[in-house]
Each structure stands twice: as structure tokens, then as C-alpha cells.
Design an enzyme around this catalytic site. Structure first.
Site, PDB file in Angstrom:
ATOM      1  N   ASP A 138      -7.291  -3.679   0.292  1.00 29.51           N
ATOM      2  CA  ASP A 138      -7.028  -3.693   1.740  1.00 29.51           C
ATOM      3  C   ASP A 138      -8.357  -3.822   2.485  1.00 29.51           C
ATOM      4  O   ASP A 138      -8.568  -3.227   3.553  1.00 29.51           O
ATOM      5  CB  ASP A 138      -6.276  -2.439   2.166  1.00 29.51           C
ATOM      6  CG  ASP A 138      -5.548  -2.597   3.508  1.00 29.51           C
ATOM      7  OD1 ASP A 138      -5.551  -3.709   4.060  1.00 29.51           O
ATOM      8  OD2 ASP A 138      -4.998  -1.596   4.001  1.00 29.51           O
ATOM      9  N   ASP A 196      -8.949   4.146  -2.936  1.00 35.88           N
ATOM     10  CA  ASP A 196     -10.276   4.485  -2.409  1.00 35.88           C
ATOM     11  C   ASP A 196     -10.474   5.991  -2.312  1.00 35.88           C
ATOM     12  O   ASP A 196     -11.535   6.455  -1.883  1.00 35.88           O
ATOM     13  CB  ASP A 196     -10.510   3.821  -1.054  1.00 35.88           C
ATOM     14  CG  ASP A 196      -9.523   4.265   0.020  1.00 35.88           C
ATOM     15  OD1 ASP A 196      -8.558   4.985  -0.299  1.00 35.88           O
ATOM     16  OD2 ASP A 196      -9.705   3.862   1.190  1.00 35.88           O
ATOM     17  N   GLY A 223      -7.400  -0.022   7.084  1.00 31.52           N
ATOM     18  CA  GLY A 223      -7.906  -0.780   5.958  1.00 31.52           C
ATOM     19  C   GLY A 223      -9.015   0.000   5.281  1.00 31.52           C
ATOM     20  O   GLY A 223      -9.125   1.218   5.413  1.00 31.52           O
ATOM     21  N   GLY A 226       1.871   3.787   5.713  1.00 32.00           N
ATOM     22  CA  GLY A 226       2.679   2.927   6.567  1.00 32.00           C
ATOM     23  C   GLY A 226       4.148   2.911   6.196  1.00 32.00           C
ATOM     24  O   GLY A 226       4.832   1.900   6.383  1.00 32.00           O
ATOM     25  N   HIS A 268       0.834  -1.216   0.000  1.00 29.16           N
ATOM     26  CA  HIS A 268       0.000   0.000   0.000  1.00 29.16           C
ATOM     27  C   HIS A 268       0.870   1.268   0.000  1.00 29.16           C
ATOM     28  O   HIS A 268       1.038   1.952   0.999  1.00 29.16           O
ATOM     29  CB  HIS A 268      -1.069   0.018   1.088  1.00 29.16           C
ATOM     30  CG  HIS A 268      -0.682  -0.407   2.467  1.00 29.16           C
ATOM     31  ND1 HIS A 268       0.405   0.097   3.141  1.00 29.16           N
ATOM     32  CD2 HIS A 268      -1.263  -1.280   3.311  1.00 29.16           C
ATOM     33  CE1 HIS A 268       0.467  -0.446   4.335  1.00 29.16           C
ATOM     34  NE2 HIS A 268      -0.525  -1.291   4.469  1.00 29.16           N
TER      35      HIS A 268
END
Length: 370
Positions: free
Chosen positions: A263, A239, A298, A212, A208
Site C-alpha cells: 500500500d 508494516d 497508506g 477499511g 488490506h
């Protein structure tokens, strides 16, 4: 023997858009292409089935619950056009990860024809940085070859996320790659140089992208900067909450084989409310999934919406389709899917001209979309 079926519309093939029929049973048999004029813009759109390499849950259940929950997850994602997926772990106690993998193996051994095919595991936790947990709980471990081999024997690990700056992680990468595992860099507090060293050791992707990981500071570039400078492959959550649309466009220009993942969590396909994400509790509100602290945790994204979002950001439909299917197949070496061509699995989705999902076919089996 299964009867041969036929679909008519604008078909995205390896040679580009074609107007005509695709004939199939469990496999794609033939393509009949028309030669007459017309762009077919009013016709149904036929694309390869979606492939999602980062799925934690759906329909109120989380993969870390173990048992048969992976089956429910696979059924739910199929309704949104996903025909192949990887069950994805959270950071947790080692025994909990073992339990989750046994559940995946159980479903893989007895798959349902009307569900997305689970082909293995994305081990996102526990070999990550305690400084970049995101929504992962604080139960990180340092990887050893023996621990990965043990988990790999329970269910096939196709993708493994590591923080390369931790312990001997970078030194382990060649052995992991030799096992057929795609090593990805993610949940990392490491530097640009840490990421470059991991890529040189055999890491092949980023988990992703932007989320992170250390970022794109021009004085002190981090993991994300290394991805933009060097990566051929990286996953990204489109998203439009995890990553700004401008950063998505930047990544598309920089990383030739950037691909979409959801995710997805237990909140996917469910109303607003509280759900499990591993041992954490997350809250879905207006399509967004967060911890009680407000941090993203997520998503509730589905792959059909990921496709629409990529088009909305500015990608051509054919390009967006590759980033929800073809690139993932190439990344995992899946030669039997990710394209519409004779001899491949009959994994297809049919959309209307507004990109609303109309039909889903998995190995020639019809799925009722939501």
C-alpha cells in the site's frame, strides 16, 4: 544474446531449499544443486523476486498524477526487490482515474529493463463505501459494467476493489470475473452476509485485510470475520502499524493464501515530510504515513521490509517468501514468475543471512538496491 550468469547460495525452489548455483539469462536456465553436507546458513539467500499488488506511489510521486510517474514508481520499488507490481488508483474524479490509467498504459507499452514490471492496475477506488473511506477522498461512485469496461480498455485492470453492499455491485461480480478481473472486497461498511454473498458471486479476495472494513465482533461479524471464515486469498499490509502482529498470526492461520502488499505511497523511499496521496496530503513521520487527522494513510513499506516483518512475526522464511511473491503470482495466474525454476523469468533477489537485500535481478537484468 545475453550472457548466462550464475548465482551461488541457498536457493528457495518449488522443492524447498537447495544449496548450489542458479544459471540464468532473461530466464532461469538450470539449477546445479550440491549434495554435500552443511546447512548453508552462512550463504547468500536467493528468493523469487517480490510481487506487489497494491502500489500507489514512491519517490515523491503518486500514480494519480498520471503521465510518466508510474515509471519512477517502478524504478524505486525495484530497488527494494519488487520485480512485478500493480499500479493502484485512489478514489477521484472519473477523469483523473482515466488520466492515471493512461499513464500506466504508456509505461507498460515502453517498459524499462531496470524497473519493476507493471502488469496492470489495481482499481482500489472509486467503487467503495463513503462510510469506510480510510484515506480515500469522498468521491465514491457506484460501479457499472460500462464504466469498468471503459477503464479496462485504457489499462488492464487485474484487481478491482468494491464495497459489495453498494447498489448493484454484488450483481456485477460475475461479469467482472468473466473479464479476467480479480474482484476484492474492501473499503466496505457491509456485513458478514454481504461478504459471503460477494464470494458466492465470484469475488476472490479482500483488500488490506482488517483495514477499511467492518470487523470481527462475535455478535455482529463483519467483512473481516467473513474473510477469516471463508477466504482463500486476502492481502494484508505487514508494516506492523496497520495490523497488530497478533492479528497477522491469526490471519495466517485462518486464510491459507494470505499475501503481503505495501500500500506504498509517494512517501516510500523518501525522508519524513508531506506528500500527495491522490488529492489528499499525507505526512510521513518515523516511517508512518498519516492524514492530518492522524488516520493511517497508506504506508512507506517496501517489500523487503515486509519479508523481514513477516519473519519477525514468527513465519518461517520459506513461508514468508511465498507471501511476498509466489501467492501473488498464483492469484493473478502468472505462470512465468513467483518461483525459481528452469524456464521461468529470472526475477530474483539475493539477501544476506540477516535478510538485508544485496542484489535484485529482473528478467536477468541487475538492479542496484538502495
Amino acid at each position: 544474446m545475453t550472457a548466462t550468469r550464475s548465482l551461488y547460495g541457498r536457493i528457495l525452489t518449488p522443492l524447498g531449499w537447495r544449496r548450489g548455483h542458479v544459471h540464468f539469462d532473461q530466464q532461469l536456465r538450470t539449477l546445479d544443486v550440491e549434495d554435500h553436507a552443511g546447512d548453508g546458513s552462512d550463504l547468500p539467500i536467493i528468493l523469487p523476486g517480490f510481487i506487489d499488488l497494491h502500489v500507489h506511489g514512491a519517490a515523491g510521486v503518486d500514480l494519480m498524477q498520471g503521465g510518466d510517474v508510474a515509471r519512477r514508481i517502478a524504478h524505486t520499488h525495484a530497488r527494494y526487490g519488487t520485480t512485478t507490481l500493480l499500479g493502484t488508483t485512489m478514489t477521484a474524479e472519473y477523469a483523473e482515474i482515466e488520466n492515471a490509467l493512461r499513464g500506466v498504459a504508456q509505461v507498460m507499452a515502453a517498459p524499462d529493463a531496470d524497473a519493476a514490471q507493471i502488469i496492470g492496475v489495481h482499481l482500489e477506488g472509486p467503487f467503495i463505501s463513503p462510510q469506510r473511506l480510510g484515506a480515500q477522498p469522498p468521491r465514491t461512485l457506484e460501479a457499472t459494467l460500462e464504466s469498468v469496461q471503459h477503464l479496462h480498455a485504457l489499462a488492464p485492470i487485474k484487481v478491482l476493489t468494491i464495497a459489495p453492499e453498494i447498489g448493484q455491485h454484488t450483481a456485477l461480480i460475475p461479469a467482472l470475473a468473466a473479464m479476467g478481473i480479480r474482484v476484492q472486497i474492501g473499503h466496505s461498511a457491509g456485513s458478514y452476509d454481504d461478504a459471503v454473498a460477494a464470494l458466492q458471486a465470484g469475488a476472490v479476495g479482500f483488500t488490506h485485510l482488517f483495514n477499511g472494513m467492518t470487523g470481527v465482533d462475535h455478535y455482529k461479524p463483519g467483512i473481516a470475520a467473513a474473510a477469516l471464515a471463508h477466504a482463500e486469498y486476502a492481502e494484508l499490509i505487514p508494516d506492523l502499524q496497520h495490523v497488530h502482529r497478533g492479528a497477522i498470526r491469526m490471519a495466517v492461520r485462518a486464510i491459507p493464501r494470505l499475501y503481503a502488499v505495501t500500500d506504498a505511497t509517494a512517501a516510500t523511499g523518501m525522508p519524513d515530510g508531506e506528500y500527495a496521496l491522490g488529492e489528499q496530503r499525507v505526512h510521513k513521520c518515523m516511517g508512518c504515513v498519516r492524514l492530518s487527522t492522524g488516520s493511517l494513510a497508506g504506508s512507506a513499506l517496501t517489500m523487503d521490509q515486509a519479508l523481514r516483518n513477516l519473519v519477525d512475526v514468527g513465519l518461517e522464511l520459506a513461508d514468508a517468501s511465498q507471501r511476498v511473491s509466489t501467492i501473488q503470482a498464483d492469484y493473478l495466474g502468472l505462470e512465468d514468475r513467483g518461483r525459481i525454476a528452469p524456464g521461468l523469468r529470472a526475477d530474483m533477489v539475493v539477501l544476506d543471512p540477516q535478510l538485508k537485500l544485496q542484489q535484485v535481478w529482473i528478467a536477468g537484468n541487475p538492479i542496484d538496491p538502495s
